[in-house]
Design an enzyme around this catalytic site. Structure first.
Site, PDB file in Angstrom:
ATOM      1  N   ARG A  11      -0.269  -0.103 -13.839  1.00  0.00           N
ATOM      2  CA  ARG A  11      -0.152   1.925 -14.729  1.00  0.00           C
ATOM      3  C   ARG A  11       1.165   2.178 -14.728  1.00  0.00           C
ATOM      4  NH1 ARG A  11      -3.499   3.231  -9.191  1.00  0.00           N
ATOM      5  NH2 ARG A  11      -3.111   5.819 -10.678  1.00  0.00           N
ATOM      6  N   LYS A  65      -7.606   1.163  -0.050  1.00  0.00           N
ATOM      7  CA  LYS A  65      -6.160   1.013   0.803  1.00  0.00           C
ATOM      8  C   LYS A  65      -6.634   1.711   2.131  1.00  0.00           C
ATOM      9  CE  LYS A  65      -2.920   2.373  -1.604  1.00  0.00           C
ATOM     10  NZ  LYS A  65      -2.315   2.071  -2.701  1.00  0.00           N
ATOM     11  N   ASP A 103      -5.834  -4.019  -5.905  1.00  0.00           N
ATOM     12  CA  ASP A 103      -4.756  -2.609  -6.616  1.00  0.00           C
ATOM     13  C   ASP A 103      -3.320  -2.494  -6.535  1.00  0.00           C
ATOM     14  OD1 ASP A 103      -4.378   0.441  -6.213  1.00  0.00           O
ATOM     15  OD2 ASP A 103      -2.552   0.057  -5.004  1.00  0.00           O
ATOM     16  N   SER A 112      -7.545   3.792  -5.704  1.00  0.00           N
ATOM     17  CA  SER A 112      -6.450   3.254  -5.236  1.00  0.00           C
ATOM     18  C   SER A 112      -6.759   3.854  -4.611  1.00  0.00           C
ATOM     19  CB  SER A 112      -5.155   3.864  -6.258  1.00  0.00           C
ATOM     20  OG  SER A 112      -3.646   2.976  -5.822  1.00  0.00           O
ATOM     21  N   HIS A 145      -3.630   9.498   5.196  1.00  0.00           N
ATOM     22  CA  HIS A 145      -2.813   9.414   4.326  1.00  0.00           C
ATOM     23  C   HIS A 145      -1.971  10.780   3.479  1.00  0.00           C
ATOM     24  CE1 HIS A 145      -1.220   7.195   0.574  1.00  0.00           C
ATOM     25  NE2 HIS A 145      -2.518   7.776   0.058  1.00  0.00           N
TER      26      HIS A 145
HETATM   27  N1  URA Z   1      -0.668   6.551  -4.130  1.00  0.00           N
HETATM   28  C1  URA Z   1      -1.825   5.730  -4.071  1.00  0.00           C
HETATM   29  O1  URA Z   1      -1.448   4.414  -3.310  1.00  0.00           O
HETATM   30  N2  URA Z   1      -2.955   4.799  -5.904  1.00  0.00           N
HETATM   31  C2  URA Z   1      -1.583   5.976  -6.456  1.00  0.00           C
HETATM   32  O2  URA Z   1      -2.740   5.763  -7.818  1.00  0.00           O
HETATM   33  C3  URA Z   1      -1.178   6.747  -6.607  1.00  0.00           C
HETATM   34  C4  URA Z   1      -0.521   7.439  -5.260  1.00  0.00           C
END
Ligand code: URA
Length: 440
Positions: free
Chosen positions: A171, A190, A164, A186, A85
């Site tokens: 947000r 995932k 999320d 967050s 990621h």
């Molecule tokens: N990427 C994400 O998946 N979540 C965040 O809060 C910020 C960047």
């Protein structure tokens, strides 16, 4: 759920108290099923932003969010599964390079990825520039692609981590995105729901990144690594430089073209270096290499023998795309207007501001300002000079690939500001800055 539960949770955080795993479960369940109204979720987010969350609260939140929807079960698919990621950068096409490369070395890759937003690009937008390529698919189709090719990259499934989605959209409109615990929970929710055995995080630092300062990037990386470990997901993080764009090409098809060049053994040094570094950590987590030296050797072999490029072609074919693009990148979409930006004077490039290059690409249509908007696959910017390069007056610093002459001119005005050319050379920062592993 009793309204008072939520009120009490908001009050506790407002007053600087610590939330329990049960509190996080109540909040996250209510966010996912819509039973907590937006005004209460938004208020809680602001309280969490201002009062912060400690490591334990952040882990509770990540775990509750991961469990808020479906969780992928990759166990019936053979082979070690490792995810990667990036926190988001400009010109960051490394997923398109490193994932086929590690898949060619025996790692099973099942990657769900986001779309680009603002000045940073997204892997699935880049892949969609390949004619016929499908990145939107349901979980069964996705898993079937993984089984066939040993690798698939698709958009984030809406059945995973619905909490999320809800909290992130709130947000964005409540100025609570840039909170380290909220970002960490967050991202990690995932990764946990994606069902892999391990994940390598590329935390970008610098002008073009979420985290401008090394200190805050380090904090974010450490927090994510600890959450991963607490949730049984082997996690390491690499901090990498995002002051200037990665590689020479920024924009969807332009980046696919550069990724193909890297896999064909003709890639720019910074992309190759970061690929080897992230790929090495992936092979070690997968148990396919004992140490970085051995991992690098395997990656180098897969790259020089063309196995990474073959794996990319196989993935493209399995997802419905035209695999011939790997031999004939001219099959990728091309912009009708190409305009150079030339240097005004002799000198040395001291800065290429990644954020401004990213926004110039958004202006051209390569990125989006609003979630859900379309992107133009053909447009973008090709850098000709990067930090440390000497340049003569009149020589191109970059080439703008645009849909119209008018957008090219507007992008040129922004791109001009991204370059700083001085009469003396300056330092050339390394692309990999630091590593964060569980025991570090
Ligand atoms: N990427 C994400 O998946 N979540 C965040 O809060 C910020 C960047």
């Amino acid at each position: 759920m009793a309204v008072n539960d939520v009120l009490e949770i908001i009050r506790k955080k407002r007053d600087g108290g610590r939330l329990t795993a049960d509190d996080m479960d109540v909040l996250v369940r209510g966010a996912a099923d819509g039973s907590i109204p937006d005004y209460q979720l938004a208020t809680w987010l602001m309280a969490a932003y201002l009062r912060s969350l400690d490591y334990e609260e952040t882990t509770h939140l990540a775990r509750a969010m991961a469990a808020s929807g479906a969780m992928l079960d990759l166990s019936p698919i053979p082979g070690p599964k490792v995810d990667k990621h990036s926190t988001g950068g400009v010109g960051d096409k490394v997923s398109l390079v490193v994932l086929p490369l590690v898949a060619a070395c025996g790692v099973t890759v099942a990657k769900m990825s986001g779309r680009g937003l603002g000045h940073t690009g997204g892997t699935v937008d880049k892949l969609e520039s390949i004619p016929g390529m499908r990145v939107e698919m349901n979980v069964e189709e996705f898993l079937s692609c993984v089984r066939v090719a040993g690798i698939a990259i698709a958009g984030q499934s809406s059945s995973l981590v619905p909490a999320d989605k809800k909290l992130y959209s709130l947000r964005e409109v409540t100025a609570t995105v840039d909170s380290i615990p909220l970002i960490a929970s967050s991202i990690m929710s995932k990764k946990i729901a994606a069902g892999t055995d391990g994940v390598v995080l590329d935390v970008k630092v610098g002008r073009g990144a979420f985290m401008r300062e090394l200190d805050s990037a380090r904090q974010l990386a450490r927090l994510m690594v600890r959450i991963g470990e607490a949730c049984g997901l082997a996690t390491v993080a690499v901090l990498s430089n995002m002051d200037q764009p990665l590689g020479y090409r920024v924009g969807n098809a332009l980046e696919v073209r550069e990724a193909i060049e890297v896999l064909a053994g003709r890639g720019p040094h910074d992309v190759v270096e970061l690929t080897y570094r992230l790929g090495s950590e992936m092979l070690i987590l997968a148990g396919l290499a004992q140490d970085r030296k051995e991992a690098r050797r395997s990656l180098h072999r897969a790259l020089t023998r063309g196995h990474g490029l073959e794996k990319l072609a196989q993935m493209i074919r399995t997802q419905g795309g035209d695999p011939h693009v790997v031999e004939e990148p001219a099959l990728l979409p091309r912009a009708p207007v190409i305009r150079p930006l030339v240097a005004a004077a002799d000198g040395y490039v001291r800065e290429v501001d990644a954020r401004l290059v990213g926004w110039a690409c958004v202006l051209l249509g390569a990125g989006r300002r609003k979630r859900g908007a379309a992107v133009d696959p053909a447009v973008g910017i090709e850098l000709r000079k990067k930090v440390g390069d000497a340049v003569k007056a009149g020589e191109p610093l970059a080439c703008i690939h645009a849909r119209t002459a008018e957008t090219a001119s507007r992008a040129a005005r922004l791109l001009e500001k991204a370059y700083r050319v001085l009469d003396r050379p300056g330092p050339c920062p390394p692309v990999v800055l630091e590593m964060v592993s569980p025991n570090a």
